[in-house]
Design a protein around this motif. Structure first.
Motif, PDB file in Angstrom:
ATOM      1  N   VAL A  42       0.925  -1.368   0.063  1.00 40.43           N
ATOM      2  CA  VAL A  42      -0.137  -0.124  -0.002  1.00 40.43           C
ATOM      3  C   VAL A  42       0.891   1.027  -0.129  1.00 40.43           C
ATOM      4  N   GLY A  43       0.530   2.145  -1.084  1.00 42.52           N
ATOM      5  CA  GLY A  43       1.404   3.367  -1.090  1.00 42.52           C
ATOM      6  C   GLY A  43       0.760   4.296  -1.885  1.00 42.52           C
ATOM      7  N   ALA A  44       1.376   5.409  -2.330  1.00 36.33           N
ATOM      8  CA  ALA A  44       0.672   6.473  -2.947  1.00 36.33           C
ATOM      9  C   ALA A  44       0.214   5.953  -4.476  1.00 36.33           C
ATOM     10  N   GLY A  45      -1.115   6.469  -4.648  1.00 40.89           N
ATOM     11  CA  GLY A  45      -1.760   5.970  -6.151  1.00 40.89           C
ATOM     12  C   GLY A  45      -2.431   4.626  -5.726  1.00 40.89           C
ATOM     13  N   ARG A  46      -2.433   3.934  -4.843  1.00 38.59           N
ATOM     14  CA  ARG A  46      -3.170   2.818  -4.604  1.00 38.59           C
ATOM     15  C   ARG A  46      -4.397   3.097  -3.643  1.00 38.59           C
ATOM     16  N   THR A  47      -5.476   2.094  -3.806  1.00 44.33           N
ATOM     17  CA  THR A  47      -6.635   2.329  -3.185  1.00 44.33           C
ATOM     18  C   THR A  47      -6.784   1.084  -2.436  1.00 44.33           C
ATOM     19  N   LEU A  48      -7.101   1.100  -1.052  1.00 44.54           N
ATOM     20  CA  LEU A  48      -7.268   0.209   0.001  1.00 44.54           C
ATOM     21  C   LEU A  48      -8.655   0.287   0.451  1.00 44.54           C
ATOM     22  N   LEU A  49      -9.077  -1.031   0.847  1.00 42.68           N
ATOM     23  CA  LEU A  49     -10.451  -1.107   1.282  1.00 42.68           C
ATOM     24  C   LEU A  49     -10.140  -1.741   2.813  1.00 42.68           C
ATOM     25  N   VAL A  50     -10.395  -1.113   3.784  1.00 39.72           N
ATOM     26  CA  VAL A  50     -10.367  -1.472   4.990  1.00 39.72           C
ATOM     27  C   VAL A  50     -11.610  -2.195   5.801  1.00 39.72           C
ATOM     28  N   GLN A  51     -11.834  -3.409   5.866  1.00 43.77           N
ATOM     29  CA  GLN A  51     -13.111  -3.947   6.525  1.00 43.77           C
ATOM     30  C   GLN A  51     -12.928  -3.680   7.916  1.00 43.77           C
ATOM     31  N   GLY A  52     -13.798  -3.375   8.555  1.00 47.20           N
ATOM     32  CA  GLY A  52     -13.749  -3.079  10.172  1.00 47.20           C
ATOM     33  C   GLY A  52     -12.864  -1.814  10.388  1.00 47.20           C
ATOM     34  N   ALA A  53     -13.224  -0.640   9.842  1.00 52.59           N
ATOM     35  CA  ALA A  53     -12.203   0.314   9.816  1.00 52.59           C
ATOM     36  C   ALA A  53     -12.260   1.388  11.124  1.00 52.59           C
ATOM     37  N   ALA A  54     -13.393   1.118  11.945  1.00 56.87           N
ATOM     38  CA  ALA A  54     -13.502   1.845  13.205  1.00 56.87           C
ATOM     39  C   ALA A  54     -12.809   1.299  14.441  1.00 56.87           C
ATOM     40  N   GLY A  55     -12.557   0.069  14.344  1.00 55.43           N
ATOM     41  CA  GLY A  55     -12.014  -0.720  15.388  1.00 55.43           C
ATOM     42  C   GLY A  55     -10.606  -0.366  15.863  1.00 55.43           C
ATOM     43  N   GLY A  56     -10.035  -1.139  16.828  1.00 54.46           N
ATOM     44  CA  GLY A  56      -8.723  -0.608  17.284  1.00 54.46           C
ATOM     45  C   GLY A  56      -7.298  -0.665  16.290  1.00 54.46           C
ATOM     46  N   VAL A  57      -7.540  -1.725  15.534  1.00 53.39           N
ATOM     47  CA  VAL A  57      -6.585  -1.668  14.738  1.00 53.39           C
ATOM     48  C   VAL A  57      -7.033  -0.999  13.252  1.00 53.39           C
ATOM     49  N   GLY A  58      -8.192  -0.934  12.877  1.00 58.99           N
ATOM     50  CA  GLY A  58      -8.776  -0.193  11.749  1.00 58.99           C
ATOM     51  C   GLY A  58      -8.427   1.077  11.543  1.00 58.99           C
ATOM     52  N   THR A  59      -8.567   1.896  12.954  1.00 60.13           N
ATOM     53  CA  THR A  59      -8.415   3.297  12.888  1.00 60.13           C
ATOM     54  C   THR A  59      -6.931   3.845  12.406  1.00 60.13           C
ATOM     55  N   ILE A  60      -6.158   2.723  13.112  1.00 56.57           N
ATOM     56  CA  ILE A  60      -4.803   3.124  12.937  1.00 56.57           C
ATOM     57  C   ILE A  60      -4.304   2.708  11.428  1.00 56.57           C
TER      58      ILE A  60
END
Length: 317
Positions: free
Chosen positions: A139-157
């Motif tokens: 994951v870096g510049a120009g990439r699109t990432l989907l985070v499933q469960g983004a509001a949890g302890g790991v997801g937020t970071i």
């Protein structure tokens, strides 16, 4: 010293505070007087017995992986840190025991001035996990990432660290957390049925990678990514291999190929220094869902198991 442990598998009520022998810093380690320590969803599964076949544990089991505190012992061969320094970091994954008055850390970094003790106490595990997975997914510049469960302890970071790398981030969460995700730099959407269509509307050209922090939706996530090699899960889903998805765990031996061993440079094998720099720049915060005293560890685990906490759950005192 006082430490949280369980003597048998079961519900959160099996957790209790016990008087145990205080640990000491061996070679390559430091000991801290703990100010705050994190609660890990994975440890709730270990405590329940659901992971006994995958993660054999000796009982009694002392809980806690990440912590923040004041250094009071420095082991042989350790440089760059002194007694009295304020740090945050991780215990050896094989030893744990950070939910206690004193903890031995195998990896650490200076506590950012911008973070409270509660934030620092819950940061290290999420930082290390996020760095490990984001590296694996390139994951870096120009990439699109989907985070499933983004509001949890790991997801937020993970969201913030991916944004800091220049990625476009889509995060799934309940609608009540959508404004919160936007404040972290992610474009929010809801999870559940129809996710592929909602993601396609937000990213017409598709996503490059999927970071699954929640579990339970691997077939949909693989379909969204277009290739199981572009999906990594940290949820303890035993079906991951059957879907061709990498289940990432540990710190950080499975991705970096380097264990946190005696003589290892603690700042060379994980993302803690990156987190310090981002925190100092005001680009990384650690949302804390709740803080409980050590004696209320059972209540902290109950909240964790509800899977609705926004951010990290920590123990203090």
């Amino acid at each position: 010293m006082r430490a949280v442990q369980f003597n048998e598998y079961g519900p959160p009520s099996v957790l209790h505070v016990a008087e145990v022998e205080a640990p000491h810093a061996g070679p390559g380690r430091i000991r801290v007087a703990v100010r705050a320590s994190g609660i890990s969803p994975g440890e709730a599964l270990i405590r329940s017995g659901a992971m006994r076949d995958l993660v054999p544990t000796a009982l009694p089991y002392r809980t806690g992986f990440d912590a923040a505190g004041v250094v009071d012992e420095v082991g042989e061969g350790v440089t760059g840190v002194e007694i009295g320094d304020e740090v945050f970091g991780m215990a050896d994954p094989a030893e744990r025991g950070a939910n206690a008055e004193f903890a031995v850390l195998a990896a650490w970094a200076p506590k950012p001035a911008a973070w409270s003790w509660e934030e620092a106490g819950g940061a290290a595990g999420g930082v290390e996990t996020s760095t490990r997975v984001l590296d694996r997914l390139a994951v870096g510049a120009g990439r699109t990432l989907l985070v499933q469960g983004a509001a949890g302890g790991v997801g937020t970071i993970a969201v913030q660290m991916a944004v800091a790398r220049g990625a476009t981030v889509i995060g799934t969460a309940s609608e009540r957390n959508h404004g919160f995700l936007r404040s972290l730099g992610a474009e929010p959407t809801t999870y559940g049925a129809g996710l592929a269509g909602r993601v396609r509307a937000l990213a017409p050209d598709g996503v490059d990678a999927v970071f699954d922090c929640a579990g339970g939706a691997l077939p949909d996530l693989v379909a969204i990514a277009g290739d199981p090699a572009r999906v990594v899960t940290i949820a303890p889903d035993l079906t991951a291999a059957s879907h061709g998805v990498h289940l990432s765990h540990g710190a950080p031996v499975d991705e970096a190929g380097t264990a946190l061993g005696v003589g290892a440079d603690p700042l060379a094998v994980h993302g803690l220094p990156i987190a310090v720099a981002l925190a100092d720049e005001g680009r990384l915060r650690v949302p804390v869902a709740a803080a409980f005293p050590l004696a209320e560890a059972a209540a902290a685990h109950e909240l964790s198991e509800g899977r609705h906490a926004r951010g990290k759950i920590v123990l203090v005192g």
